[in-house]
Write an enzyme that holds these catalytic residues in place. Structure first.
Site, mmCIF file in Angstrom:
data_model
loop_
_atom_site.group_PDB
_atom_site.id
_atom_site.type_symbol
_atom_site.label_atom_id
_atom_site.label_comp_id
_atom_site.label_asym_id
_atom_site.label_seq_id
_atom_site.Cartn_x
_atom_site.Cartn_y
_atom_site.Cartn_z
ATOM 1 N N ASP A 18 10.057 -6.633 10.740
ATOM 2 C CA ASP A 18 11.052 -6.189 9.751
ATOM 3 C C ASP A 18 11.007 -4.674 9.802
ATOM 4 O O ASP A 18 10.035 -4.069 9.361
ATOM 5 C CB ASP A 18 10.724 -6.703 8.341
ATOM 6 C CG ASP A 18 11.817 -6.315 7.343
ATOM 7 O OD1 ASP A 18 12.152 -7.119 6.461
ATOM 8 O OD2 ASP A 18 12.340 -5.180 7.452
ATOM 9 N N GLU A 53 6.242 -21.172 7.988
ATOM 10 C CA GLU A 53 6.094 -19.758 7.629
ATOM 11 C C GLU A 53 5.291 -19.605 6.348
ATOM 12 O O GLU A 53 5.620 -20.196 5.317
ATOM 13 C CB GLU A 53 7.480 -19.135 7.453
ATOM 14 C CG GLU A 53 7.495 -17.655 7.154
ATOM 15 C CD GLU A 53 8.908 -17.085 7.087
ATOM 16 O OE1 GLU A 53 9.821 -17.617 7.744
ATOM 17 O OE2 GLU A 53 9.106 -16.122 6.341
ATOM 18 N N ASN A 106 6.140 -19.089 0.973
ATOM 19 C CA ASN A 106 5.533 -17.806 0.562
ATOM 20 C C ASN A 106 4.117 -17.976 0.025
ATOM 21 O O ASN A 106 3.766 -17.467 -1.044
ATOM 22 C CB ASN A 106 6.410 -17.094 -0.473
ATOM 23 C CG ASN A 106 7.652 -16.499 0.167
ATOM 24 O OD1 ASN A 106 8.744 -16.948 -0.076
ATOM 25 N ND2 ASN A 106 7.476 -15.499 1.019
ATOM 26 N N HIS A 130 12.134 -10.961 9.911
ATOM 27 C CA HIS A 130 12.178 -11.229 8.470
ATOM 28 C C HIS A 130 13.389 -10.569 7.839
ATOM 29 O O HIS A 130 13.989 -9.650 8.413
ATOM 30 C CB HIS A 130 10.892 -10.651 7.860
ATOM 31 C CG HIS A 130 10.870 -10.578 6.381
ATOM 32 N ND1 HIS A 130 11.153 -9.433 5.679
ATOM 33 C CD2 HIS A 130 10.596 -11.522 5.471
ATOM 34 C CE1 HIS A 130 11.036 -9.665 4.382
ATOM 35 N NE2 HIS A 130 10.703 -10.921 4.222
ATOM 36 N N SER A 131 13.748 -11.030 6.676
ATOM 37 C CA SER A 131 14.838 -10.401 5.924
ATOM 38 C C SER A 131 14.511 -10.368 4.445
ATOM 39 O O SER A 131 13.903 -11.296 3.909
ATOM 40 C CB SER A 131 16.130 -11.201 6.131
ATOM 41 O OG SER A 131 17.137 -10.794 5.205
ATOM 42 N N ASN A 132 14.829 -9.270 3.813
ATOM 43 C CA ASN A 132 14.994 -9.221 2.357
ATOM 44 C C ASN A 132 16.487 -8.955 2.136
ATOM 45 O O ASN A 132 17.194 -8.591 3.075
ATOM 46 C CB ASN A 132 14.161 -8.086 1.745
ATOM 47 C CG ASN A 132 12.683 -8.423 1.630
ATOM 48 O OD1 ASN A 132 11.841 -7.747 2.172
ATOM 49 N ND2 ASN A 132 12.356 -9.496 0.902
ATOM 50 N N TYR A 187 19.916 -18.921 6.359
ATOM 51 C CA TYR A 187 18.826 -18.761 5.393
ATOM 52 C C TYR A 187 19.179 -19.573 4.142
ATOM 53 O O TYR A 187 19.916 -19.097 3.287
ATOM 54 C CB TYR A 187 18.630 -17.288 5.061
ATOM 55 C CG TYR A 187 17.249 -16.932 4.533
ATOM 56 C CD1 TYR A 187 16.433 -17.867 3.885
ATOM 57 C CD2 TYR A 187 16.735 -15.652 4.684
ATOM 58 C CE1 TYR A 187 15.186 -17.547 3.413
ATOM 59 C CE2 TYR A 187 15.481 -15.300 4.209
ATOM 60 C CZ TYR A 187 14.703 -16.261 3.572
ATOM 61 O OH TYR A 187 13.455 -15.917 3.102
ATOM 62 N N LYS A 198 13.941 -21.637 2.219
ATOM 63 C CA LYS A 198 13.014 -20.921 1.351
ATOM 64 C C LYS A 198 12.399 -21.944 0.415
ATOM 65 O O LYS A 198 13.087 -22.511 -0.438
ATOM 66 C CB LYS A 198 13.766 -19.839 0.566
ATOM 67 C CG LYS A 198 12.970 -19.108 -0.479
ATOM 68 C CD LYS A 198 11.672 -18.522 0.029
ATOM 69 C CE LYS A 198 11.870 -17.573 1.164
ATOM 70 N NZ LYS A 198 10.695 -16.837 1.588
ATOM 71 N N LYS A 216 16.519 -21.980 8.091
ATOM 72 C CA LYS A 216 15.267 -21.679 7.376
ATOM 73 C C LYS A 216 15.479 -22.072 5.925
ATOM 74 O O LYS A 216 16.484 -21.689 5.316
ATOM 75 C CB LYS A 216 14.938 -20.177 7.465
ATOM 76 C CG LYS A 216 13.827 -19.752 6.494
ATOM 77 C CD LYS A 216 13.453 -18.295 6.651
ATOM 78 C CE LYS A 216 12.368 -17.878 5.665
ATOM 79 N NZ LYS A 216 11.952 -16.475 5.881
ATOM 80 N N ASP A 247 9.443 -22.048 4.420
ATOM 81 C CA ASP A 247 8.649 -20.883 4.011
ATOM 82 C C ASP A 247 8.385 -20.907 2.518
ATOM 83 O O ASP A 247 9.251 -20.555 1.729
ATOM 84 C CB ASP A 247 9.422 -19.599 4.360
ATOM 85 C CG ASP A 247 8.740 -18.348 3.832
ATOM 86 O OD1 ASP A 247 9.403 -17.290 3.801
ATOM 87 O OD2 ASP A 247 7.554 -18.410 3.449
ATOM 88 N N ASN A 268 5.275 -13.239 7.281
ATOM 89 C CA ASN A 268 5.705 -11.908 6.880
ATOM 90 C C ASN A 268 4.950 -11.541 5.607
ATOM 91 O O ASN A 268 5.431 -10.780 4.776
ATOM 92 C CB ASN A 268 7.212 -11.809 6.634
ATOM 93 C CG ASN A 268 7.636 -12.683 5.489
ATOM 94 O OD1 ASN A 268 7.982 -13.843 5.704
ATOM 95 N ND2 ASN A 268 7.604 -12.177 4.265
ATOM 96 N N THR A 305 0.853 -1.198 0.000
ATOM 97 C CA THR A 305 0.000 0.000 0.000
ATOM 98 C C THR A 305 0.884 1.242 0.000
ATOM 99 O O THR A 305 2.083 1.174 0.304
ATOM 100 C CB THR A 305 -0.847 0.023 1.294
ATOM 101 O OG1 THR A 305 0.066 0.028 2.401
ATOM 102 C CG2 THR A 305 -1.765 -1.186 1.360
HETATM 103 O O1 GKR Z 1 14.907 -13.569 -0.842
HETATM 104 O O2 GKR Z 1 13.622 -14.736 -2.159
HETATM 105 C C1 GKR Z 1 13.890 -14.196 -1.094
HETATM 106 C C2 GKR Z 1 12.930 -14.286 0.039
HETATM 107 O O3 GKR Z 1 11.720 -14.890 -0.315
HETATM 108 C C3 GKR Z 1 12.672 -12.864 0.481
HETATM 109 O O4 GKR Z 1 11.916 -12.200 -0.466
HETATM 110 C C4 GKR Z 1 12.109 -12.803 1.818
HETATM 111 O O5 GKR Z 1 12.902 -13.494 2.670
HETATM 112 O O6 GKR Z 1 9.986 -11.992 1.937
HETATM 113 C C5 GKR Z 1 10.665 -13.195 1.787
HETATM 114 C C6 GKR Z 1 10.220 -14.123 2.907
HETATM 115 O O7 GKR Z 1 10.908 -14.486 3.793
HETATM 116 O O8 GKR Z 1 9.084 -14.475 2.805
HETATM 117 MG MG MG Z 2 8.834 -15.339 4.648
#
Ligand code: GKR
Ligand code: MG
Length: 432
Positions: free
Chosen positions: A301, A254, A231, A328-330, A155, A201, A199, A229, A277, A110
């Site tokens: 975050d 997650e 997503n 959380h992390s980007n 990660y 992904k 973690k 996670d 997140n 947003t």
């Molecule tokens: O780096 O691809 C990535 C992750 O998916 C990143 O975008 C975040 O860490 O928002 C992501 C998450 O943890 O869901």
């Molecule tokens: Mg996540």
């Protein structure tokens, strides 16, 4: 009030950069060879400089410039002024969508959240300068630390050995596309950084393959906390099946499903804690999610929650409602990692290791890289954040941004994937 020259902002410098990023896979696609970030510097009348960092995608740059132009004359201590000032001077960014954001998988995008994501970088820079002026570390400005070290989680990503067409910088991690590759990656994280939680992904391969990868991690690292996670890539049924199969080895699952409603359905069918997140990334989303008991852990975050102080407010709300807090992390650099560590040091109910992409980043804009020991970072007691800009490195990454033809100014994992699979579009969810 007396005029404090050491706190009065006279100059703000914004430096957009492109930072090298490996081909990390997620359910939207793959990371581009370089990721945009924005480095913020505020300088006061007596020459004290504070640094901040936030997202560097195009939609953040114009509001950041507008806020930067309005700051001279303000004091770095006047942190509660940042959001109202941004609301006054920043043209409302176009609402992107309230669907899952393609640029980072961090929930709704947003206009308010875009502004908070800009303000957070300025708040960190002001806290850094304020701490230097007062001779206090940022954690002291937030009320003081409750821990001397902060735990981070390895990660793990499915990944290619290198980007298509030889783009980007190369590293020696190699591909990780199956359980053996994921375990090998985890072993290196332990060897080099001492991590004691992991973690993965997910959302990249069919769930049974990711279940096998988590099982392989559990066998290789018995008793260590694991999290997965995807997503929001799974249906409620698939989420419940995965929760049932991995409930004995996961500390939390997650974002198995997308939307608060689906997460609430999953939560009602399993005792495994669900973290997010994606469906709780703004204060406005908290009442519904907490009332429906859709999540048991919220990943904070400071970037999109609006800064370190808002992160503490989020943690207080979570504590009030008996909801856990993680982080959380980007993709980020060392300025943000310092800010994450300072705020994490002050949150009593942070009972999970924090996410960080930092080990994947071979470049930084600070003079001394953070060093994980035993999977932890020591909390700095130096004034401010405890980091120093490396101007040469900053200029080099900024030069890369200037030389970019515009193709990398926004994170777009689907566009990156099309380099390998020309017809690729981010799958709609649920994907499995
Ligand atoms: O780096 O691809 C990535 C992750 O998916 C990143 O975008 C975040 O860490 O928002 C992501 C998450 O943890 O869901
Ligand atoms: Mg996540």
């Amino acid at each position: 009030m007396t005029h404090r020259r050491d706190l009065t902002i006279t100059d703000v410098r914004l430096t957009p950069v492109l930072i090298s990023d490996p081909p990390l896979l997620n359910t939207q696609g793959v990371h581009q060879p370089f990721t945009p970030r924005l480095i913020i510097e505020v300088t006061t009348e007596t020459g004290i400089t504070g640094v901040g960092e936030t997202y560097g995608d195009a939609r953040y740059l114009e509001p950041a410039r507008q806020l930067a132009d309005a700051l001279p004359g303000c004091e770095v201590s006047d942190l509660n002024n940042l959001v109202p000032l941004a609301g006054l001077v920043c043209a409302p960014p176009q609402e992107t969508s309230d669907a899952v954001d393609a640029g980072g998988l961090r929930g709704v995008q947003t206009a308010d959240k875009v502004l908070l994501s800009v303000v957070s970088g300025f708040e960190v820079a002001c806290l850094d300068a304020l701490g230097k002026a007062l001779g206090l570390p940022v954690h002291a400005l937030l009320g003081g630390k409750v821990r001397d070290t902060v735990d981070y989680s390895a990660y793990l990503f499915y990944r290619w050995a290198e980007h298509p067409d030889g783009q980007g910088l190369k590293d020696d991690w190699g591909a990780a596309l199956d359980p053996e590759g994921v375990v090998a990656q985890a072993r290196r994280f332990v060897r080099e950084y001492g991590f004691t939680s992991f973690k993965l992904k997910g959302g990249v391969f069919p769930p049974d393959e990711e279940i096998a990868a988590v099982r392989a991690l559990a066998a290789a690292f018995p008793g260590m906390p694991l999290r997965l996670d995807p997503n929001g890539a799974w249906s409620v049924e698939t989420s419940l099946r995965v929760a049932d199969e991995l409930g004995d080895v996961l500390e939390y699952l997650e974002d198995p499903a997308s939307t608060t409603a689906r997460m609430a359905e999953v939560a009602a069918g399993t005792d495994l804690p669900l973290a997010t997140n994606m469906c709780v990334t703004t204060f406005e989303e908290i009442p519904e999610a907490f009332a429906q008991e859709a999540v048991q852990v919220v990943l904070s975050d400071h970037h999109y929650w609006g800064g370190l102080r808002n992160t503490r407010e989020l943690a207080a709300l979570c504590r009030t409602f008996g909801v856990g807090v993680s982080m959380h992390s980007n993709t980020h650099l060392g300025i943000s990692l310092a800010a994450m560590t300072h705020v994490a040091a002050t949150v009593p109910n942070l009972h999970h290791a924090c996410d960080s992409h930092y080990p994947w980043q071979t470049e930084d804009v600070i003079t001394r890289r953070h060093e994980f020991r035993g999977g932890r970072l020591a909390v700095s007691d130096a004034p401010g954040l405890g980091v120093e800009l490396d101007r040469t490195a900053l200029e080099a990454l900024h030069r890369r941004w200037l030389d970019d033809d515009g193709g990398l100014r926004d994170r777009d994992d689907a566009k990156a994937m099309r380099r390998a699979e020309p017809g690729w579009v981010s799958p709609s969810v649920p994907r499995w």
